[in-house]
Design an enzyme around this catalytic site. Structure first.
Site, mmCIF file in Angstrom:
data_model
loop_
_atom_site.group_PDB
_atom_site.id
_atom_site.type_symbol
_atom_site.label_atom_id
_atom_site.label_comp_id
_atom_site.label_asym_id
_atom_site.label_seq_id
_atom_site.Cartn_x
_atom_site.Cartn_y
_atom_site.Cartn_z
ATOM 1 C CG ASP A 179 -2.038 0.913 1.255
ATOM 2 O OD1 ASP A 179 -2.383 1.408 0.171
ATOM 3 O OD2 ASP A 179 -2.608 1.150 2.335
ATOM 4 C CG HIS A 233 -5.452 8.198 3.417
ATOM 5 N ND1 HIS A 233 -4.607 8.819 2.532
ATOM 6 C CD2 HIS A 233 -5.728 6.986 2.883
ATOM 7 C CE1 HIS A 233 -4.377 8.011 1.510
ATOM 8 N NE2 HIS A 233 -5.043 6.891 1.692
ATOM 9 C CB ALA A 285 -13.165 3.429 0.972
ATOM 10 C CB ILE A 310 -11.561 -1.446 4.689
ATOM 11 C CG1 ILE A 310 -12.661 -1.039 3.697
ATOM 12 C CG2 ILE A 310 -12.070 -1.337 6.125
ATOM 13 C CD1 ILE A 310 -13.667 -2.115 3.437
ATOM 14 C CG ASP A 311 -5.524 0.750 7.884
ATOM 15 O OD1 ASP A 311 -5.697 -0.012 8.866
ATOM 16 O OD2 ASP A 311 -4.443 1.316 7.666
ATOM 17 C CB SER A 312 -9.944 4.054 9.569
ATOM 18 O OG SER A 312 -8.878 4.844 9.088
HETATM 19 ZN ZN LIG Z 1 -4.380 5.000 0.880
#
Ligand SMILES: [Zn+2]
Length: 326
Positions: free
Chosen positions: A96, A192, A230, A272-274
């Site tokens: 990423d 982000h 996202a 999708i991270d957060s």
């Molecule tokens: Zn990013």
């Protein structure tokens, strides 16, 4: 020992086929970020149970955190785990926000099957140049490449921008033809981190710029589009975190409805991270608040992992529509 491993030997696939199928099937492949074992297990279980293709992704700093030598074997462990569960879902290991050719090369050599080269902070010509360099190296090794045009606002690992610059559709054709990228991340209003918009009380987040997306689709028909930043910033998690001693004021994200609409278009990969970070943190804070005597990591990381599995299941089934597609 880096520089010689093929991702195929780890049981991984590049993202070409999965993004092509997502384009044709009008859904989006989830790209979940991970840094540790519990996250990786949760992603694997969640995607196996929902029969979803999956892109495991980590930034350069996540790779450092997990240890660059260990990381590819973690991904191989995820593949082995999926197979042991009787599942044949395709699994890709993706860098990423790769910041340089050297990092991309190092990741490819250690077993990554897919690379993002993010030259979006450079002027256009410079972005084309570094992206093309990575594409040439990667394609010679059958590794897929994601480029980026436009800049997302917000903070994510080593990527930081105070302001958002929407993708200019008129640049897209020249970028794609000049670089040969397999997919393209664009900026249409996602951002982000956990604080995606500054809103006044009662105000709704602004809608994504679907007009830009449509314009991009027209100019590069068939090209898989990627959305970063996202996460929905699921309110239940934010509330739980705040209830149990955390402090996440005004955290707000992209609505499921907007993401569903995007997944139904040329958007084939949604990052999708957060939301995953929030799911785990909410579970851990609750346990610490309610059981202050607890000190066995399995007793808080285990439930955090369960919470992440649940989140992934919901995303795959209700937002990305990737469930049942593998
Ligand atoms: Zn990013």
């Amino acid at each position: 020992m880096t520089g010689t491993r093929n991702y195929q030997d780890l049981g991984l696939v590049n993202s070409r086929e999965m993004l092509k199928k997502a384009f044709e099937g009008k859904y989006a492949v989830p790209a979940y970020n991970f840094n540790n074992m519990e996250q990786l297990q949760a992603i694997t279980i969640g995607c196996v149970e929902t029969k979803s293709p999956v892109i495991l992704q980590c930034s350069g700093s996540a790779r450092k955190y997990a240890n660059a030598t260990m990381l590819p074997f973690m991904a191989m462990g995820a593949v082995k785990m999926a197979r042991a569960l009787g599942s044949s879902i395709p699994i890709s290991l993706h860098l990423d926000h790769g910041g340089s050719f050297e990092l991309a090369k190092s990741c490819i050599g250690s077993g990554f099957s897919s690379i993002m080269i993010d030259g979006s902070h450079h002027p256009f010509e410079e972005n084309v140049k570094v992206t093309r360099q990575v594409v040439e190296y990667a394609h010679a090794r059958n590794v897929t490449v994601e480029g980026e045009l436009g800049v997302l606002a917000g903070i994510e690992d080593e990527v930081t921008s105070a302001v958002s610059h929407y993708t200019k559709p008129e640049e897209v054709e020249a970028f794609v033809n000049g670089t040969g990228v397999d997919s393209l991340a664009i900026s249409i209003g996602t951002s982000h981190g956990a604080y995606k918009f500054k809103l006044k009380p009662g105000e709704e987040p602004p809608p994504l710029r679907f007009d830009i997306l449509e314009e991009v689709e027209k100019r590069v028909p068939g090209l898989p589009i990627v959305l970063h930043g996202a996460s929905t910033i699921i309110p239940e998690y934010v509330e739980a975190i705040n209830q149990f001693g955390g402090k996440l004021d005004d955290a707000v994200g992209i609505s499921d409805e907007q993401l569903r609409k995007a997944a139904n278009s040329a958007v084939c990969k949604i990052n999708i991270d957060s939301d995953g970070r929030l799911a785990m943190t909410a579970a851990i804070r609750k346990i610490f608040a309610e059981n202050p005597e607890e000190f066995d990591p399995r007793k808080y990381l285990g439930p955090a992992r369960d919470a992440l599995v649940e989140m992934i299941r919901q995303k795959n089934e209700e937002v990305l529509a990737s469930a049942g597609k593998a």
